[in-house]
Motif scaffolding. Structure first.
Motif, short mmCIF file in Angstrom:
data_model
loop_
_atom_site.label_atom_id
_atom_site.label_comp_id
_atom_site.label_asym_id
_atom_site.label_seq_id
_atom_site.Cartn_x
_atom_site.Cartn_y
_atom_site.Cartn_z
N LEU A 115 6.39 -18.06 24.04
CA LEU A 115 5.69 -16.78 23.86
C LEU A 115 4.22 -17.01 23.52
O LEU A 115 3.33 -16.36 24.05
CB LEU A 115 6.37 -15.96 22.77
N LEU A 116 3.96 -17.95 22.62
CA LEU A 116 2.58 -18.24 22.24
C LEU A 116 1.81 -18.84 23.40
O LEU A 116 0.63 -18.52 23.61
CB LEU A 116 2.56 -19.19 21.04
N ASP A 117 2.46 -19.71 24.18
CA ASP A 117 1.79 -20.31 25.32
C ASP A 117 1.46 -19.27 26.40
O ASP A 117 0.47 -19.43 27.14
CB ASP A 117 2.65 -21.42 25.93
N SER A 118 2.26 -18.23 26.47
CA SER A 118 2.02 -17.19 27.48
C SER A 118 0.94 -16.20 27.05
O SER A 118 0.59 -15.30 27.81
CB SER A 118 3.32 -16.43 27.76
N GLY A 119 0.41 -16.36 25.82
CA GLY A 119 -0.67 -15.49 25.36
C GLY A 119 -0.26 -14.46 24.34
O GLY A 119 -1.09 -13.66 23.91
N ARG A 120 0.99 -14.47 23.94
CA ARG A 120 1.43 -13.51 22.93
C ARG A 120 0.80 -13.88 21.58
O ARG A 120 0.76 -15.02 21.18
CB ARG A 120 2.95 -13.51 22.83
N PRO A 122 0.43 -14.43 17.61
CA PRO A 122 1.43 -14.83 16.59
C PRO A 122 1.92 -13.65 15.75
O PRO A 122 3.10 -13.59 15.38
CB PRO A 122 0.67 -15.85 15.74
N GLY A 123 1.03 -12.72 15.46
CA GLY A 123 1.44 -11.59 14.64
C GLY A 123 2.38 -10.63 15.33
O GLY A 123 2.90 -9.70 14.70
N ASP A 124 2.62 -10.82 16.64
CA ASP A 124 3.54 -9.94 17.38
C ASP A 124 4.99 -10.41 17.30
O ASP A 124 5.88 -9.72 17.81
CB ASP A 124 3.14 -9.88 18.86
N ILE A 125 5.23 -11.58 16.69
CA ILE A 125 6.56 -12.21 16.79
C ILE A 125 7.23 -12.23 15.43
O ILE A 125 6.65 -12.62 14.41
CB ILE A 125 6.43 -13.65 17.33
N LEU A 126 8.50 -11.82 15.43
CA LEU A 126 9.35 -11.87 14.24
C LEU A 126 10.61 -12.65 14.60
O LEU A 126 11.25 -12.37 15.62
CB LEU A 126 9.73 -10.44 13.80
N VAL A 127 10.98 -13.62 13.76
CA VAL A 127 12.17 -14.44 13.99
C VAL A 127 13.18 -14.15 12.88
O VAL A 127 12.87 -14.25 11.70
CB VAL A 127 11.82 -15.94 14.02
N LEU A 128 14.40 -13.76 13.29
CA LEU A 128 15.46 -13.45 12.34
C LEU A 128 16.60 -14.45 12.53
O LEU A 128 16.90 -14.87 13.65
CB LEU A 128 15.98 -12.03 12.56
N THR A 129 17.27 -14.78 11.43
CA THR A 129 18.44 -15.68 11.47
C THR A 129 19.63 -14.96 10.88
O THR A 129 19.51 -14.22 9.90
CB THR A 129 18.15 -16.96 10.68
N THR A 130 20.80 -15.18 11.50
CA THR A 130 22.03 -14.55 10.99
C THR A 130 22.76 -15.46 10.00
O THR A 130 23.65 -14.99 9.29
CB THR A 130 22.97 -14.22 12.15
#
Length: 218
Positions: A115-120, A122-130
């Motif tokens: 995602l970061l390499d494609s230009g997204r 960093p503040g647009d991304i949220l990572v959740l773990t179950t």
């Protein structure tokens, strides 16, 4: 050669025998061709024309006609702008990345890198773990919850949290690592993650398990 319709057709005179004046008589002097008569003198402003009344009456009527012609016509009041209702929020796109329970975190990290390499941003991304916390979240929590949640509120970098954290706000892209947890907890986490995703939801886990939990709602 054909003539232009606007041009008058001119007939040339055919030469014929000339009349010889009789002895003792002189030939009549040709008269001039009548032309346009003299133009009438221009009428001064305010002077009465033919079959008109007095100069004062004519001038007053002319002024009233001119005033009425130049007076702006009243404009109709503008119609009130129509109220628009906000469009319904679009459903985010969903991508499923097959991964085992042990490999779900690595798959999520790879997804973030892409995602970061494609230009997204960093503040647009949220990572959740179950299951267990992401190593980054565990490290930041060691400095205290205030510092940890301050980074979340700043919103200028990728943020990692557990899927059950109620304080987490939505972001354009949400990545879920199904790295453990009970079936009922995972079944609740996936719809909540979809509600937090603005444009894209990426789920890293066992496709069979995920489809079963979503289909059964267990």
């Amino acid at each position: 050669m054909p003539l232009i319709p606007e041009e008058p057709q001119i007939h040339e005179s055919v030469p014929g025998p000339r009349a010889t004046p009789a002895a003792g008589r002189t030939a009549p002097t040709p008269r001039p061709v009548p032309g346009p008569g003299p133009r009438p003198a221009p009428r001064r402003p305010g002077s009465p024309g033919p079959n008109r009344g007095s100069a004062g009456t004519s001038s007053a009527q002319s002024q009233r006609a001119t005033s009425d012609a130049t007076k702006p016509s009243p404009t109709a009041p503008a119609a009130p702008a129509a109220k628009t209702t906000p469009a319904a929020q679009a459903t985010p796109q969903i991508q499923l990345i097959p991964a085992t329970v042990d490999g779900a975190l690595d798959a999520a990290d790879e997804a973030v890198d892409l995602l970061l390499d494609s230009g997204r941003a960093p503040g647009d991304i949220l990572v959740l773990t179950t299951g267990e916390q992401h190593p980054w979240a565990a490290h930041e929590m060691s400095f205290g919850e205030a510092s940890y949640w301050a980074q979340h509120d700043a919103g200028d970098d990728v943020f990692y949290a557990t899927a059950s954290a109620g304080r987490v706000k939505g972001r354009p892209v949400v990545v879920v690592a199904v790295n453990g947890g009970a079936n009922d907890a995972v079944a609740r986490a996936l719809p909540e993650a979809m509600g937090r995703a603005g444009a894209l939801l990426i789920v890293c886990g066992d496709p069979k398990r995920i489809n079963t939990l979503i289909g059964s709602g267990a």
